[in-house]
Design a protein around this motif. Structure first.
Motif, PDB file in Angstrom:
ATOM      1  N   PHE A  57       0.840  -1.213   0.000  1.00 51.35           N
ATOM      2  CA  PHE A  57       0.000   0.000   0.000  1.00 51.35           C
ATOM      3  C   PHE A  57       0.866   1.250   0.000  1.00 51.35           C
ATOM      4  CE2 PHE A  57      -4.063   1.993   0.741  1.00 51.35           C
ATOM      5  CZ  PHE A  57      -3.699   3.194   1.305  1.00 51.35           C
ATOM      6  N   ALA A  58       1.908   1.228   0.852  1.00 53.76           N
ATOM      7  CA  ALA A  58       2.770   2.404   0.936  1.00 53.76           C
ATOM      8  C   ALA A  58       3.418   2.692  -0.405  1.00 53.76           C
ATOM      9  CB  ALA A  58       3.845   2.189   2.005  1.00 53.76           C
ATOM     10  N   THR A  59       3.776   1.623  -1.127  1.00 56.82           N
ATOM     11  CA  THR A  59       4.386   1.830  -2.435  1.00 56.82           C
ATOM     12  C   THR A  59       3.407   2.467  -3.402  1.00 56.82           C
ATOM     13  OG1 THR A  59       5.801  -0.086  -2.105  1.00 56.82           O
ATOM     14  CG2 THR A  59       5.504   0.671  -4.373  1.00 56.82           C
ATOM     15  N   MET A  60       2.151   2.020  -3.371  1.00 56.41           N
ATOM     16  CA  MET A  60       1.160   2.524  -4.324  1.00 56.41           C
ATOM     17  C   MET A  60       0.791   3.972  -4.071  1.00 56.41           C
ATOM     18  SD  MET A  60      -1.466  -0.568  -5.096  1.00 56.41           S
ATOM     19  CE  MET A  60      -1.867  -0.825  -3.395  1.00 56.41           C
ATOM     20  N   VAL A  61       0.785   4.417  -2.807  1.00 53.63           N
ATOM     21  CA  VAL A  61       0.324   5.776  -2.538  1.00 53.63           C
ATOM     22  C   VAL A  61       1.444   6.790  -2.568  1.00 53.63           C
ATOM     23  CG1 VAL A  61      -1.628   5.007  -1.172  1.00 53.63           C
ATOM     24  CG2 VAL A  61       0.532   5.502  -0.029  1.00 53.63           C
ATOM     25  N   GLU A  62       2.655   6.373  -2.917  1.00 62.21           N
ATOM     26  CA  GLU A  62       3.721   7.353  -3.060  1.00 62.21           C
ATOM     27  C   GLU A  62       3.588   8.044  -4.413  1.00 62.21           C
ATOM     28  OE1 GLU A  62       7.524   5.704  -2.342  1.00 62.21           O
ATOM     29  OE2 GLU A  62       7.202   5.471  -0.197  1.00 62.21           O
ATOM     30  N   THR A  63       2.601   8.895  -4.480  1.00 61.18           N
ATOM     31  CA  THR A  63       2.281   9.581  -5.719  1.00 61.18           C
ATOM     32  C   THR A  63       2.968  10.926  -5.785  1.00 61.18           C
ATOM     33  OG1 THR A  63       0.375  10.546  -4.669  1.00 61.18           O
ATOM     34  CG2 THR A  63       0.025   8.477  -5.804  1.00 61.18           C
ATOM     35  N   GLN A  64       2.714  11.619  -6.884  1.00 64.14           N
ATOM     36  CA  GLN A  64       3.268  12.946  -7.135  1.00 64.14           C
ATOM     37  C   GLN A  64       4.800  12.898  -7.174  1.00 64.14           C
ATOM     38  OE1 GLN A  64       1.264  15.334  -7.806  1.00 64.14           O
ATOM     39  NE2 GLN A  64      -0.672  14.507  -7.055  1.00 64.14           N
ATOM     40  N   THR A  65       5.386  11.782  -7.599  1.00 68.64           N
ATOM     41  CA  THR A  65       6.829  11.648  -7.521  1.00 68.64           C
ATOM     42  C   THR A  65       7.541  12.614  -8.456  1.00 68.64           C
ATOM     43  OG1 THR A  65       6.709   9.855  -9.143  1.00 68.64           O
ATOM     44  CG2 THR A  65       6.724   9.238  -6.832  1.00 68.64           C
ATOM     45  N   GLN A  66       6.925  12.927  -9.564  1.00 70.72           N
ATOM     46  CA  GLN A  66       7.567  13.842 -10.486  1.00 70.72           C
ATOM     47  C   GLN A  66       7.566  15.264  -9.962  1.00 70.72           C
ATOM     48  OE1 GLN A  66       5.660  13.379 -14.236  1.00 70.72           O
ATOM     49  NE2 GLN A  66       6.359  11.283 -14.534  1.00 70.72           N
ATOM     50  N   LYS A  67       6.554  15.583  -9.134  1.00 71.34           N
ATOM     51  CA  LYS A  67       6.457  16.945  -8.603  1.00 71.34           C
ATOM     52  C   LYS A  67       7.164  17.085  -7.265  1.00 71.34           C
ATOM     53  CE  LYS A  67       1.959  17.285  -8.733  1.00 71.34           C
ATOM     54  NZ  LYS A  67       0.623  17.894  -8.596  1.00 71.34           N
ATOM     55  N   GLN A  68       7.299  15.981  -6.539  1.00 74.48           N
ATOM     56  CA  GLN A  68       7.819  16.062  -5.183  1.00 74.48           C
ATOM     57  C   GLN A  68       8.967  15.076  -5.024  1.00 74.48           C
ATOM     58  OE1 GLN A  68       4.694  15.546  -2.341  1.00 74.48           O
ATOM     59  NE2 GLN A  68       3.255  16.773  -3.480  1.00 74.48           N
ATOM     60  N   ILE A  99       2.850  11.066   1.760  1.00 74.14           N
ATOM     61  CA  ILE A  99       1.726  10.874   2.682  1.00 74.14           C
ATOM     62  C   ILE A  99       1.750   9.470   3.285  1.00 74.14           C
ATOM     63  CG2 ILE A  99       0.033  10.055   0.993  1.00 74.14           C
ATOM     64  CD1 ILE A  99      -2.003  11.948   2.402  1.00 74.14           C
ATOM     65  N   ALA A 100       2.299   8.501   2.573  1.00 75.63           N
ATOM     66  CA  ALA A 100       2.399   7.146   3.099  1.00 75.63           C
ATOM     67  C   ALA A 100       3.326   7.083   4.303  1.00 75.63           C
ATOM     68  CB  ALA A 100       2.882   6.189   2.008  1.00 75.63           C
ATOM     69  N   GLU A 101       4.336   7.949   4.333  1.00 73.74           N
ATOM     70  CA  GLU A 101       5.254   7.979   5.478  1.00 73.74           C
ATOM     71  C   GLU A 101       4.552   8.515   6.720  1.00 73.74           C
ATOM     72  OE1 GLU A 101       9.298   9.490   4.529  1.00 73.74           O
ATOM     73  OE2 GLU A 101       8.499   9.640   2.491  1.00 73.74           O
ATOM     74  N   ILE A 102       3.678   9.509   6.538  1.00 76.02           N
ATOM     75  CA  ILE A 102       2.899  10.025   7.669  1.00 76.02           C
ATOM     76  C   ILE A 102       1.961   8.940   8.173  1.00 76.02           C
ATOM     77  CG2 ILE A 102       1.411  11.887   8.465  1.00 76.02           C
ATOM     78  CD1 ILE A 102       2.219  13.484   5.989  1.00 76.02           C
ATOM     79  N   ARG A 103       1.298   8.282   7.236  1.00 70.00           N
ATOM     80  CA  ARG A 103       0.365   7.216   7.588  1.00 70.00           C
ATOM     81  C   ARG A 103       1.076   6.111   8.366  1.00 70.00           C
ATOM     82  NH1 ARG A 103      -4.280   4.993   5.791  1.00 70.00           N
ATOM     83  NH2 ARG A 103      -4.593   6.575   4.183  1.00 70.00           N
ATOM     84  N   ALA A 104       2.242   5.726   7.917  1.00 69.03           N
ATOM     85  CA  ALA A 104       2.963   4.626   8.560  1.00 69.03           C
ATOM     86  C   ALA A 104       3.385   4.970   9.984  1.00 69.03           C
ATOM     87  CB  ALA A 104       4.189   4.253   7.731  1.00 69.03           C
ATOM     88  N   ALA A 105       3.557   6.262  10.276  1.00 68.49           N
ATOM     89  CA  ALA A 105       3.985   6.678  11.612  1.00 68.49           C
ATOM     90  C   ALA A 105       2.840   6.667  12.618  1.00 68.49           C
ATOM     91  CB  ALA A 105       4.596   8.078  11.542  1.00 68.49           C
ATOM     92  N   ILE A 106       1.604   6.655  12.143  1.00 68.64           N
ATOM     93  CA  ILE A 106       0.436   6.711  13.026  1.00 68.64           C
ATOM     94  C   ILE A 106       0.101   5.300  13.520  1.00 68.64           C
ATOM     95  CG2 ILE A 106      -2.017   7.292  13.158  1.00 68.64           C
ATOM     96  CD1 ILE A 106      -1.500   9.414  10.999  1.00 68.64           C
ATOM     97  N   GLU A 339       1.284  23.078  -9.099  1.00 69.96           N
ATOM     98  CA  GLU A 339       1.924  23.122  -7.785  1.00 69.96           C
ATOM     99  C   GLU A 339       1.044  22.523  -6.686  1.00 69.96           C
ATOM    100  OE1 GLU A 339       4.882  23.792  -7.030  1.00 69.96           O
ATOM    101  OE2 GLU A 339       5.627  24.722  -8.864  1.00 69.96           O
ATOM    102  N   TRP A 340      -0.268  22.424  -6.944  1.00 70.66           N
ATOM    103  CA  TRP A 340      -1.140  21.878  -5.905  1.00 70.66           C
ATOM    104  C   TRP A 340      -1.044  20.364  -5.861  1.00 70.66           C
ATOM    105  CZ3 TRP A 340      -5.022  18.300  -5.598  1.00 70.66           C
ATOM    106  CH2 TRP A 340      -5.729  18.252  -4.386  1.00 70.66           C
ATOM    107  N   SER A 341      -1.035  19.818  -4.666  1.00 71.75           N
ATOM    108  CA  SER A 341      -1.229  18.383  -4.464  1.00 71.75           C
ATOM    109  C   SER A 341      -2.003  18.219  -3.172  1.00 71.75           C
ATOM    110  CB  SER A 341       0.110  17.633  -4.385  1.00 71.75           C
ATOM    111  OG  SER A 341       0.761  17.888  -3.148  1.00 71.75           O
ATOM    112  N   TYR A 342      -2.576  17.055  -2.986  1.00 71.58           N
ATOM    113  CA  TYR A 342      -3.360  16.797  -1.778  1.00 71.58           C
ATOM    114  C   TYR A 342      -2.516  16.998  -0.527  1.00 71.58           C
ATOM    115  CZ  TYR A 342      -6.304  14.435   1.632  1.00 71.58           C
ATOM    116  OH  TYR A 342      -7.060  14.159   2.734  1.00 71.58           O
ATOM    117  N   LEU A 343      -1.283  16.519  -0.554  1.00 74.71           N
ATOM    118  CA  LEU A 343      -0.409  16.638   0.610  1.00 74.71           C
ATOM    119  C   LEU A 343      -0.031  18.085   0.874  1.00 74.71           C
ATOM    120  CD1 LEU A 343       1.288  15.445   2.868  1.00 74.71           C
ATOM    121  CD2 LEU A 343       3.101  14.992   1.187  1.00 74.71           C
ATOM    122  N   ARG A 344       0.414  18.795  -0.153  1.00 75.63           N
ATOM    123  CA  ARG A 344       0.842  20.182   0.053  1.00 75.63           C
ATOM    124  C   ARG A 344      -0.319  21.062   0.508  1.00 75.63           C
ATOM    125  NH1 ARG A 344       4.401  21.950  -5.090  1.00 75.63           N
ATOM    126  NH2 ARG A 344       5.031  23.681  -3.716  1.00 75.63           N
ATOM    127  N   GLY A 345      -1.500  20.826  -0.050  1.00 74.50           N
ATOM    128  CA  GLY A 345      -2.656  21.596   0.391  1.00 74.50           C
ATOM    129  C   GLY A 345      -3.014  21.309   1.832  1.00 74.50           C
TER     130      GLY A 345
END
Length: 447
Positions: A57-68, A99-106, A339-345
């Motif tokens: 799951f963590a691998t799949m949600v590591e999105t926005q790689t080109q922007k971030q 965002i997957a890293e934040i999720r994994a820490a919870i 420049e917008w992404s779910y995480l940055r917003g």
């Protein structure tokens, strides 16, 4: 960028999730602002975390790689260390974590919803409301009415927050229970549950986006310059803005059209019209009940018991929701375009300390983690936030500690209303700007 194409609400999302999209209330046709393809970064907010040993799951949600592009990880256990001076920190820079890293820490248990615990808060709040109303009727003292109004209005606000949890699905895993409780609680305080729920979902899906956000959206310079003097007065001159919510439900914000009561509003997709009609009907029934009671016991009695507390509730709602995204000591960015992404917003949200009211209104001030993961129950938000802080680093802004009463936030509110007037019509990263003429006018009125 990893994307998940939505074919039909009843189908599974191929090769990505085992959940039905109908369980999320987030489909291609569920909102005019949701495209036929949805970033998995946005979708990931709705799911409980995977077992600790499963990294799929963590691998799949590591999105926005080109922007971030992630910075090198030099911290312990994969946590980013931030060594920059505060003066060098740019809050608009793409964060060096996913965002997957934040999720994994919870912790895993923070995602568990306990319907009985949630219902216990409902019973607690309704008992307090009933007891205070009974005491006010029995004592009938003009010396005590102001205390009753302040306390009862605060409890109305607490009830709103519980209905808010129903709308997010953090109240329980049962959509039926969430809908029933949400309708009862919100209708009782004259909020159209589904109309609000859908527009609030839009707010969360587009938080921090100049054009697509829904709650206390920044005015672009073009829209701002088109407003007449009376509209500017009601938008920026305190106390008028903290009474805005009922008017927002009917007309939305300047520059936007539609109504939370109209099933054909631009806010809603065709398949949501029945939900909106249901909520509008419940709202109408509550208004009818209040009118009936006014004839039975008298309009003055209803005004004292319900009307004044309702406006205290509105003040709480407008102040708290405004300060979730405005009034920080330093200006925070708003985004549009690439420049917008779910995480940055989501990282532009601000936590607030409300002193003795934190528990009363169900920790709604613990807002950053709530915005990123709205399905975490309110009673786990504080623990989840503490667990996420090492990952968030300087992207998390510690709230100023409050005394019993959060009077320090009045300065934040007044300062923001005086200075944060509009953003540029162009640019993908923008900050609030000040209209010198309006600033001088507002300063003159406050002195």
């Amino acid at each position: 960028m990893v994307r998940c194409t939505l074919v039909h609400p009843s189908y599974h999302c191929a090769y990505a999730y085992k959940y039905k999209l109908s369980d999320l209330n987030l489909t291609a046709s569920s909102s005019p602002l949701v495209c036929s393809t949805v970033d998995t970064e946005i979708l990931s907010q709705w799911f409980p975390p995977p077992p600790p040993k499963d990294s799929t799951f963590a691998t799949m949600v590591e999105t926005q790689t080109q922007k971030q592009q992630s910075k090198p990880i030099n911290g312990v256990n994969g946590i980013h260390n931030h060594h920059h001076d505060e003066a060098d920190f740019d809050p608009s820079a793409p964060p060096p974590f996913k965002i997957a890293e934040i999720r994994a820490a919870i912790p895993q248990h923070c995602w568990v919803k306990d319907p009985w615990r949630s219902l216990s808060y409902v019973f607690r709040d309704l008992f307090a409301i009933s007891a205070m109303a009974a005491a006010a009727i029995y004592l009938e003292s003009w010396y005590l009415w102001p205390l009753y109004w302040a306390a009862q209005g605060t409890m109305f606000w607490a009830v709103f927050v519980l209905g808010h949890d129903c709308g997010h699905g953090s109240f329980s895993d049962s959509r039926i229970l969430n809908s029933v409780v949400g309708h009862i609680l919100h209708s009782a305080i004259l909020v159209p549950y589904n109309g609000w729920r859908i527009s609030h979902r839009t707010h969360h899906q587009n938080h921090g986006h100049v054009e697509n956000d829904e709650s206390w959206v920044p005015l672009t310079e073009k829209v701002y310059s088109s407003l007449d003097e009376s509209t500017l007065k009601f938008r920026f001159r305190v106390p008028y803005p903290i009474f805005a919510y009922p008017f927002y439900l009917w007309t939305r914000s300047p520059g936007k059209q539609g109504s939370h009561f109209n099933p054909y509003s631009d806010l809603f997709a065709p398949n949501e019209r029945r939900d909106v009609i249901t909520s509008t009907t419940c709202w109408t029934m509550m208004v009818s009940l209040l009118v009936y009671l006014s004839f039975v016991v008298g309009p003055v009695e209803i005004l004292k018991l319900y009307g004044v507390p309702y406006w205290i509730f509105v003040m709480w709602l407008d102040m708290v929701t405004y300060l979730h995204h405005h009034g920080y000591d330093e200006k925070l960015p708003w985004y549009r375009g690439k420049e917008w992404s779910y995480l940055r917003g989501g990282l532009t949200a601000v936590d607030r300390d409300y002193g003795m009211f934190n528990n009363i209104h169900h920790d709604i001030g613990t807002h950053v983690i709530h915005h990123l993961f709205p399905q975490i129950p309110h009673y786990h938000l504080r623990e989840a936030t503490e667990a996420a802080k090492p990952v968030l680093g300087k992207y998390y802004r510690e709230p100023k500690k409050s005394g019993p009463f959060p009077v320090h936030l009045i300065d934040n509110l007044l300062s923001s209303m005086s200075n944060d007037h509009y953003v540029s019509d162009t640019g993908d990263i923008v900050y609030y700007q000040t209209d010198p003429k309006l600033f001088k006018s507002l300063k003159g009125k406050s002195n």
